[in-house]
Motif scaffolding. Sequence first.
Motif, PDB file in Angstrom:
ATOM      1  N   GLN A 267      60.260  -5.810   3.945  1.00 58.83           N
ATOM      2  CA  GLN A 267      59.861  -6.917   4.807  1.00 58.83           C
ATOM      3  C   GLN A 267      58.347  -7.036   4.782  1.00 58.83           C
ATOM      4  N   GLY A 268      57.853  -8.233   4.521  1.00 57.17           N
ATOM      5  CA  GLY A 268      56.416  -8.466   4.519  1.00 57.17           C
ATOM      6  C   GLY A 268      55.789  -8.223   3.159  1.00 57.17           C
ATOM      7  N   SER A 269      54.732  -8.964   2.883  1.00 59.81           N
ATOM      8  CA  SER A 269      54.078  -8.856   1.577  1.00 59.81           C
ATOM      9  C   SER A 269      53.331  -7.544   1.405  1.00 59.81           C
ATOM     10  N   ALA A 270      52.942  -6.894   2.510  1.00 62.17           N
ATOM     11  CA  ALA A 270      52.215  -5.627   2.395  1.00 62.17           C
ATOM     12  C   ALA A 270      53.082  -4.562   1.737  1.00 62.17           C
ATOM     13  N   ALA A 271      54.299  -4.386   2.224  1.00 61.65           N
ATOM     14  CA  ALA A 271      55.203  -3.393   1.643  1.00 61.65           C
ATOM     15  C   ALA A 271      55.579  -3.776   0.217  1.00 61.65           C
ATOM     16  N   GLN A 272      55.741  -5.064  -0.032  1.00 64.37           N
ATOM     17  CA  GLN A 272      56.064  -5.517  -1.385  1.00 64.37           C
ATOM     18  C   GLN A 272      54.910  -5.227  -2.343  1.00 64.37           C
ATOM     19  N   PHE A 273      53.691  -5.444  -1.880  1.00 66.90           N
ATOM     20  CA  PHE A 273      52.524  -5.173  -2.720  1.00 66.90           C
ATOM     21  C   PHE A 273      52.367  -3.673  -2.955  1.00 66.90           C
ATOM     22  N   LEU A 274      52.653  -2.877  -1.942  1.00 69.46           N
ATOM     23  CA  LEU A 274      52.597  -1.422  -2.091  1.00 69.46           C
ATOM     24  C   LEU A 274      53.575  -0.960  -3.162  1.00 69.46           C
ATOM     25  N   ALA A 275      54.784  -1.509  -3.148  1.00 70.65           N
ATOM     26  CA  ALA A 275      55.781  -1.141  -4.153  1.00 70.65           C
ATOM     27  C   ALA A 275      55.305  -1.502  -5.558  1.00 70.65           C
ATOM     28  N   ILE A 276      54.653  -2.641  -5.688  1.00 59.86           N
ATOM     29  CA  ILE A 276      54.159  -3.076  -6.998  1.00 59.86           C
ATOM     30  C   ILE A 276      53.058  -2.158  -7.502  1.00 59.86           C
ATOM     31  N   THR A 277      52.071  -1.875  -6.657  1.00 62.57           N
ATOM     32  CA  THR A 277      50.946  -1.044  -7.107  1.00 62.57           C
ATOM     33  C   THR A 277      51.393   0.373  -7.434  1.00 62.57           C
ATOM     34  N   GLU A 278      52.336   0.903  -6.676  1.00 62.08           N
ATOM     35  CA  GLU A 278      52.825   2.251  -6.963  1.00 62.08           C
ATOM     36  C   GLU A 278      53.613   2.284  -8.270  1.00 62.08           C
ATOM     37  N   THR A 279      54.369   1.242  -8.544  1.00 62.98           N
ATOM     38  CA  THR A 279      55.137   1.187  -9.786  1.00 62.98           C
ATOM     39  C   THR A 279      54.222   1.076 -10.996  1.00 62.98           C
ATOM     40  N   LEU A 280      53.182   0.267 -10.891  1.00 60.29           N
ATOM     41  CA  LEU A 280      52.289   0.043 -12.021  1.00 60.29           C
ATOM     42  C   LEU A 280      51.333   1.205 -12.261  1.00 60.29           C
ATOM     43  N   SER A 281      51.068   1.996 -11.241  1.00 53.25           N
ATOM     44  CA  SER A 281      50.109   3.091 -11.395  1.00 53.25           C
ATOM     45  C   SER A 281      50.764   4.389 -11.835  1.00 53.25           C
ATOM     46  N   GLY A 282      52.061   4.377 -12.066  1.00 57.14           N
ATOM     47  CA  GLY A 282      52.744   5.588 -12.498  1.00 57.14           C
ATOM     48  C   GLY A 282      52.456   5.911 -13.952  1.00 57.14           C
ATOM     49  N   GLY A 283      52.902   7.078 -14.380  1.00 55.41           N
ATOM     50  CA  GLY A 283      52.713   7.477 -15.774  1.00 55.41           C
ATOM     51  C   GLY A 283      51.382   8.166 -16.001  1.00 55.41           C
ATOM     52  N   ASN A 284      50.994   8.256 -17.259  1.00 56.78           N
ATOM     53  CA  ASN A 284      49.779   8.982 -17.636  1.00 56.78           C
ATOM     54  C   ASN A 284      48.630   8.051 -17.991  1.00 56.78           C
ATOM     55  N   ARG A 285      48.636   6.857 -17.465  1.00 57.72           N
ATOM     56  CA  ARG A 285      47.588   5.896 -17.795  1.00 57.72           C
ATOM     57  C   ARG A 285      46.271   6.238 -17.106  1.00 57.72           C
ATOM     58  N   ARG A 286      45.176   5.974 -17.826  1.00 62.93           N
ATOM     59  CA  ARG A 286      43.833   6.017 -17.262  1.00 62.93           C
ATOM     60  C   ARG A 286      43.256   4.615 -17.347  1.00 62.93           C
ATOM     61  N   VAL A 287      42.537   4.212 -16.317  1.00 57.73           N
ATOM     62  CA  VAL A 287      42.140   2.812 -16.182  1.00 57.73           C
ATOM     63  C   VAL A 287      41.381   2.310 -17.399  1.00 57.73           C
ATOM     64  N   LEU A 288      40.419   3.074 -17.891  1.00 53.98           N
ATOM     65  CA  LEU A 288      39.572   2.600 -18.981  1.00 53.98           C
ATOM     66  C   LEU A 288      40.177   2.846 -20.361  1.00 53.98           C
ATOM     67  N   GLN A 289      41.255   3.602 -20.426  1.00 51.13           N
ATOM     68  CA  GLN A 289      41.972   3.771 -21.692  1.00 51.13           C
ATOM     69  C   GLN A 289      43.098   2.741 -21.720  1.00 51.13           C
ATOM     70  N   THR A 290      42.716   1.523 -21.992  1.00 58.26           N
ATOM     71  CA  THR A 290      43.640   0.405 -21.837  1.00 58.26           C
ATOM     72  C   THR A 290      44.610   0.307 -23.005  1.00 58.26           C
ATOM     73  N   ARG A 291      45.775  -0.219 -22.700  1.00 59.07           N
ATOM     74  CA  ARG A 291      46.757  -0.559 -23.730  1.00 59.07           C
ATOM     75  C   ARG A 291      47.801  -1.457 -23.080  1.00 59.07           C
ATOM     76  N   PRO A 292      48.327  -2.404 -23.829  1.00 60.25           N
ATOM     77  CA  PRO A 292      49.360  -3.277 -23.263  1.00 60.25           C
ATOM     78  C   PRO A 292      50.653  -2.503 -23.076  1.00 60.25           C
ATOM     79  N   PRO A 293      51.549  -3.002 -22.248  1.00 52.50           N
ATOM     80  CA  PRO A 293      52.840  -2.321 -22.084  1.00 52.50           C
ATOM     81  C   PRO A 293      53.618  -2.363 -23.387  1.00 52.50           C
ATOM     82  N   THR A 294      54.127  -1.225 -23.796  1.00 49.55           N
ATOM     83  CA  THR A 294      54.864  -1.160 -25.062  1.00 49.55           C
ATOM     84  C   THR A 294      56.194  -0.447 -24.872  1.00 49.55           C
TER      85      THR A 294
END
Length: 289
Positions: free
Chosen positions: A89-116
Amino acid sequence: TFARRALGKISELSQLETISSSPQTPGVAKIFREATVKVSVMIFKRAVIESRRKPKGILRPKQRTNYKDSHNLPWPHNATEQLLAEMFQGSAAQFLAITETLSGGNRRVLQTRPPTPPEHEVFDVTTELFLTGVLLLSGGGGNTQLNAAACTDPIGGINITSSLIELSATGEDGVSVEAAVRFVKSVFCYEYLEIFDGIIAPLLTFLRKHANPAWQGYELDLDLLIAMEPFVSARKPRHGLSGGGSCAIGGTIQPGGTVISCDDLVILAEAMFAYTCTPLEVCFKDFEN
């Protein structure tokens, strides 16, 4: 799964606390609400991907979605948004779910790569997460259920008074500054540069306008991303911003008395120097795993 069982236990404990003889304190209620949101985010991170994977042994034709035509469609208009609307309920919780999903894995911000990912359906989920994040950041979705066409300010959903987890626990709309910066970092890391160009300038302008000392680190983060962008893609940035200090206005630097024209490497060096040498106030994160 473990997370679903944990969510059930949290609900049971909350109900027991409610019917107990002792009055429930606001602090206890807040703890239960935040725990519910955090566990729900864990469930979403897995469900949003697994629900789109093809069953093994079944061949289906590839069907790519044309997301450019979704601008005027009502919320929710794709499978990812539908799952968000059902679980939070609410965009805050929805946004939290999105940011947590996208920040998972072994990615580092400046070591960019498209989703593969191996499956194109999973690639579609990543795109939908970013597009939905853009909508929520602009003030759409959530309780308002506004679509992209109704949201003209790219950062119209920012809330400067509460953290994202506080807004999420009460089912409110809004995105904290910390969460907005975190989302922009994910956009850059996954090389969704068209989205990056559309958000970075309004967000930096917002931060500089408010001049909050606690947000200075966020400004440095974004300045560094701008300075790095020429090394990520050969395309010309469309945000109209330049990184660095004097170089940003076409000046020169004089190390050792030698005049050197500013270029992308110098701008990046200046941004990295400012990033590493500027003393910052302590900022508290919205969400701890």
